[in-house]
Motif scaffolding. Structure first.
Motif, PDB file in Angstrom:
ATOM      1  N   THR A 193     -78.565  -1.827  72.123  1.00  0.00           N
ATOM      2  CA  THR A 193     -77.744  -2.375  71.043  1.00  0.00           C
ATOM      3  C   THR A 193     -78.601  -3.131  70.035  1.00  0.00           C
ATOM      4  OG1 THR A 193     -75.822  -2.521  72.485  1.00  0.00           O
ATOM      5  CG2 THR A 193     -75.796  -3.889  70.512  1.00  0.00           C
ATOM      6  N   GLU A 194     -79.549  -3.918  70.525  1.00  0.00           N
ATOM      7  CA  GLU A 194     -80.419  -4.668  69.607  1.00  0.00           C
ATOM      8  C   GLU A 194     -81.254  -3.720  68.749  1.00  0.00           C
ATOM      9  OE1 GLU A 194     -81.341  -8.194  67.846  1.00  0.00           O
ATOM     10  OE2 GLU A 194     -79.916  -7.923  69.482  1.00  0.00           O
ATOM     11  N   ARG A 195     -81.744  -2.643  69.361  1.00  0.00           N
ATOM     12  CA  ARG A 195     -82.503  -1.655  68.573  1.00  0.00           C
ATOM     13  C   ARG A 195     -81.612  -1.018  67.505  1.00  0.00           C
ATOM     14  NH1 ARG A 195     -84.836   0.805  73.437  1.00  0.00           N
ATOM     15  NH2 ARG A 195     -86.814  -0.184  73.772  1.00  0.00           N
ATOM     16  N   ALA A 196     -80.384  -0.664  67.898  1.00  0.00           N
ATOM     17  CA  ALA A 196     -79.465  -0.047  66.932  1.00  0.00           C
ATOM     18  C   ALA A 196     -79.131  -1.016  65.799  1.00  0.00           C
ATOM     19  CB  ALA A 196     -78.186   0.408  67.646  1.00  0.00           C
ATOM     20  N   LEU A 197     -78.922  -2.282  66.123  1.00  0.00           N
ATOM     21  CA  LEU A 197     -78.651  -3.275  65.081  1.00  0.00           C
ATOM     22  C   LEU A 197     -79.829  -3.379  64.120  1.00  0.00           C
ATOM     23  CD1 LEU A 197     -77.071  -6.166  67.198  1.00  0.00           C
ATOM     24  CD2 LEU A 197     -75.904  -4.765  65.476  1.00  0.00           C
ATOM     25  N   ARG A 198     -81.029  -3.376  64.653  1.00  0.00           N
ATOM     26  CA  ARG A 198     -82.234  -3.518  63.835  1.00  0.00           C
ATOM     27  C   ARG A 198     -82.497  -2.271  62.988  1.00  0.00           C
ATOM     28  NH1 ARG A 198     -85.006  -7.939  65.095  1.00  0.00           N
ATOM     29  NH2 ARG A 198     -86.973  -7.158  64.279  1.00  0.00           N
ATOM     30  N   ALA A 199     -82.111  -1.105  63.505  1.00  0.00           N
ATOM     31  CA  ALA A 199     -82.347   0.156  62.790  1.00  0.00           C
ATOM     32  C   ALA A 199     -81.185   0.542  61.880  1.00  0.00           C
ATOM     33  CB  ALA A 199     -82.611   1.278  63.797  1.00  0.00           C
ATOM     34  N   GLY A 200     -80.044  -0.159  62.022  1.00  0.00           N
ATOM     35  CA  GLY A 200     -78.879   0.177  61.211  1.00  0.00           C
ATOM     36  C   GLY A 200     -78.212   1.475  61.626  1.00  0.00           C
ATOM     37  N   THR A 201     -78.313   1.822  62.903  1.00  0.00           N
ATOM     38  CA  THR A 201     -77.694   3.045  63.433  1.00  0.00           C
ATOM     39  C   THR A 201     -76.443   2.690  64.235  1.00  0.00           C
ATOM     40  OG1 THR A 201     -79.096   2.955  65.399  1.00  0.00           O
ATOM     41  CG2 THR A 201     -79.926   4.230  63.536  1.00  0.00           C
ATOM     42  N   PRO A 202     -75.610   3.686  64.555  1.00  0.00           N
ATOM     43  CA  PRO A 202     -74.405   3.395  65.335  1.00  0.00           C
ATOM     44  C   PRO A 202     -74.742   2.772  66.696  1.00  0.00           C
ATOM     45  CG  PRO A 202     -74.270   5.589  64.388  1.00  0.00           C
ATOM     46  CD  PRO A 202     -75.669   5.088  64.133  1.00  0.00           C
ATOM     47  N   LEU A 203     -73.864   1.907  67.145  1.00  0.00           N
ATOM     48  CA  LEU A 203     -74.079   1.234  68.425  1.00  0.00           C
ATOM     49  C   LEU A 203     -73.881   2.209  69.580  1.00  0.00           C
ATOM     50  CD1 LEU A 203     -72.256  -2.149  67.777  1.00  0.00           C
ATOM     51  CD2 LEU A 203     -74.684  -1.621  67.558  1.00  0.00           C
TER      52      LEU A 203
END
Length: 121
Positions: free
Chosen positions: A84-94
């Protein structure tokens, strides 16, 4: 603080810093998974330690299932937090939580085992 000094560096080196509210919500979700794991472990220990007039075979099986689920839940917490943290940082879907179906089945199985244990004591 640089990404190299934050743990795990593989997460914090990805993308851009998200809004702190989202990272804090992700942390609260991590802690909720940890609490769930503790509750499952406590339930497994209590079920076996207290006996509660349940058929011993069903009780032991239900206890072992709860203990295994309690051991898997922190793994879900860590994997879920990182993804989730990676997705938040990359701006991708959770991402979804991969062990939720397994935990659902385990809790359902424990309920059935306890019910059968009471009926066949």
């Amino acid at each position: 603080m640089s990404a190299a000094r934050r743990f795990p560096a593989s997460v914090f080196a990805t993308g851009e810093e998200p809004d702190a509210r989202f990272s804090l919500a992700n942390e609260r979700t991590f802690l909720a998974w940890i609490r769930t794991g503790l509750a499952l472990l406590a339930g497994g220990v209590a079920l076996e330690a207290l006996g509660l007039g349940i058929h011993p075979g069903f009780r032991l099986t239900a206890s072992l299932l709860l203990l295994v689920a309690g051991l898997l839940t922190p793994l879900q917490a860590w994997i879920g937090w990182k993804a989730t943290e990676r997705a938040l940082r990359a701006g991708t879907p959770l991402p979804s939580a991969p062990l939720t179906l397994v935990l659902t089945v385990v809790v359902l199985a424990v309920g059935v085992l306890v019910l059968l244990g009471v009926v066949y004591r």
